[in-house]
Design a protein around this motif. Structure first.
Motif: not given
Length: 152
Positions: A40-45, A57-70
Motif C-alpha cells: 500500500l506504499d513504497g516502503e511496503a513495496a 505456492r500461490g502468492a502473487r505480489f502487487l503494488r497498489a499504493g500511491g494511487g496506482a490501484v490495479l
C-alpha cells in the motif's frame, strides 16, 4: 455442575481406523491458497519485494499504493485471500478499493502494518474498516509467517 471428564480409551484410536470412520477422512493433499499480497506504499513495496524472493505456492505480489490501484477485476478472479501490507504512509484509498472488491467476491482480507505503534496509528485507523484481520508489527518477517500460515 459439570459432568465428570471421561478418559480417552485405548480403543478410540482403533475405532478411528475402521472403514466406517475412514469415509470421513480427506484423501487428497491440502493445496495452497491463491493469495494476493498488496503493498500500500513504497516502503511496503520494498518489503514485499524481499518476501517475494522466497518460494511460495500461490502468492502473487502487487503494488497498489500511491494511487496506482490495479485492475482488481482481473487480479481477484482466482484469489482466496488478499493481504494488504502498509507502513505509516499506507494508501487508505487503495486499501478501501481492494477491500470493497474483495467483499463483493467473498474473499478474505487481512492487513499487516509495519512500524512502531505510535508511528503507524494513522495507517491502522485507515485500514481498520477494511481488513477483517489487522496486525501491527515491527518485524517484516511476520509477513512471510502470515503467508506460510495461510499456505500461500
Amino acid at each position: 455442575m459439570t459432568a465428570p471428564l471421561r478418559p480417552i480409551l485405548a480403543n478410540a484410536c482403533a475405532r478411528a481406523a475402521t472403514a466406517e470412520e475412514a469415509r470421513f477422512r480427506i484423501d487428497r493433499p491440502i493445496g495452497g491458497r491463491s493469495a494476493l499480497v498488496f503493498a500500500l506504499d513504497g516502503e511496503a513495496a520494498d518489503v514485499i519485494d524481499r518476501v517475494a524472493e522466497r518460494p511460495w505456492r500461490g502468492a502473487r505480489f502487487l503494488r497498489a499504493g500511491g494511487g496506482a490501484v490495479l485492475r482488481l477485476e482481473d487480479e481477484l478472479a482466482d484469489a482466496d485471500v488478499a493481504i494488504m501490507i502498509g507502513t505509516a504512509d499506507a494508501d487508505g484509498a487503495a486499501a478501501s478499493a481492494i477491500a470493497r472488491a474483495c467483499a463483493e467476491r467473498g474473499i478474505m482480507t487481512a492487513g499487516l502494518i509495519l512500524g512502531e505503534q505510535l508511528e503507524v496509528a494513522a495507517a491502522v485507523s485507515a485500514l481498520r474498516p477494511f481488513a477483517r484481520n489487522l496486525m501491527v508489527t515491527e518485524d517484516e518477517d511476520d509477513v512471510a509467517e502470515v503467508l506460510t500460515a495461510l499456505r500461500a
